[in-house]
Design a protein around this motif. Sequence first.
Motif, short mmCIF file in Angstrom:
data_model
loop_
_atom_site.label_atom_id
_atom_site.label_comp_id
_atom_site.label_asym_id
_atom_site.label_seq_id
_atom_site.Cartn_x
_atom_site.Cartn_y
_atom_site.Cartn_z
N TYR A 1 0.32 -5.57 -5.53
CA TYR A 1 -1.17 -6.08 -5.85
C TYR A 1 -0.74 -6.61 -7.27
CZ TYR A 1 -4.33 -3.61 -2.64
OH TYR A 1 -4.80 -2.86 -1.56
N ARG B 1 -5.20 -10.19 -12.09
CA ARG B 1 -5.98 -11.40 -12.03
C ARG B 1 -6.67 -11.18 -13.29
NH1 ARG B 1 -2.98 -14.71 -9.80
NH2 ARG B 1 -2.83 -14.52 -7.37
N THR C 1 -9.27 -7.74 -12.12
CA THR C 1 -9.33 -7.16 -10.57
C THR C 1 -7.81 -7.11 -10.31
OG1 THR C 1 -9.52 -8.96 -9.56
CG2 THR C 1 -11.24 -7.99 -9.65
N GLU D 1 -5.61 -7.97 -7.01
CA GLU D 1 -5.38 -8.76 -5.65
C GLU D 1 -4.28 -8.48 -4.91
OE1 GLU D 1 -7.03 -13.14 -5.29
OE2 GLU D 1 -4.90 -13.25 -5.67
N LYS E 1 -8.71 -5.87 -0.56
CA LYS E 1 -7.93 -6.97 -1.02
C LYS E 1 -8.37 -7.19 -2.60
CE LYS E 1 -7.88 -9.14 3.47
NZ LYS E 1 -8.50 -8.04 4.57
N LYS E 2 -9.24 -6.73 -3.08
CA LYS E 2 -9.57 -6.74 -4.60
C LYS E 2 -10.16 -5.41 -4.82
CE LYS E 2 -10.24 -11.70 -5.77
NZ LYS E 2 -10.31 -11.94 -7.20
#
Length: 154
Positions: free
Chosen positions: A49, A52, A56, A58, A70-71
Amino acid sequence: MNEKPDFYKIASNEIDKILSGNYAKEEKLKALCDCLAHNFELYDWVGFYRVREDDTLELGPFTGEPTEHKKIPMGKGVCGRAFLEKKTLVIGKVENEENYLSCSPKVKSEIVVPIYKNGGIVAEIDIDSHHENAFDEKDRKFLEITAEKTSSLF
Ligand code: SME
């Protein structure tokens, strides 16, 4: 005597080879996921991951079943908490966790290892297992060293 192969050593050598290879960063990250998943019987899902700017996490390259996560917002789930607490989180039994994002009912334990660059967390390695208590101190140390090695890919 029938000694068990040292999978930490085998994987570590493979990781060094992947990192020194002459191909794109994204391909290297995927190769690292494959390497960890195939060397360790208990690592059923391995992924990265990325942190961001919008606070978050990602999903990047991964090996294993597709996930709906996914987020992930900061603070949410084990991944989001590892970021806020700035440390590796080892969860022996995910069923005991209140702040947990389930990817599959098959998952029983999890480890999340932050990847640091220039003093901050830029990404995480997330590994799920279909077995309880799959990750011990040896896994934690090995994966923290792996996280350090992969920092240059972010
Ligand atoms: N279980 C994680 C979510 C990501 S999946 O394991 C791929 C969490 O609680 O943050």
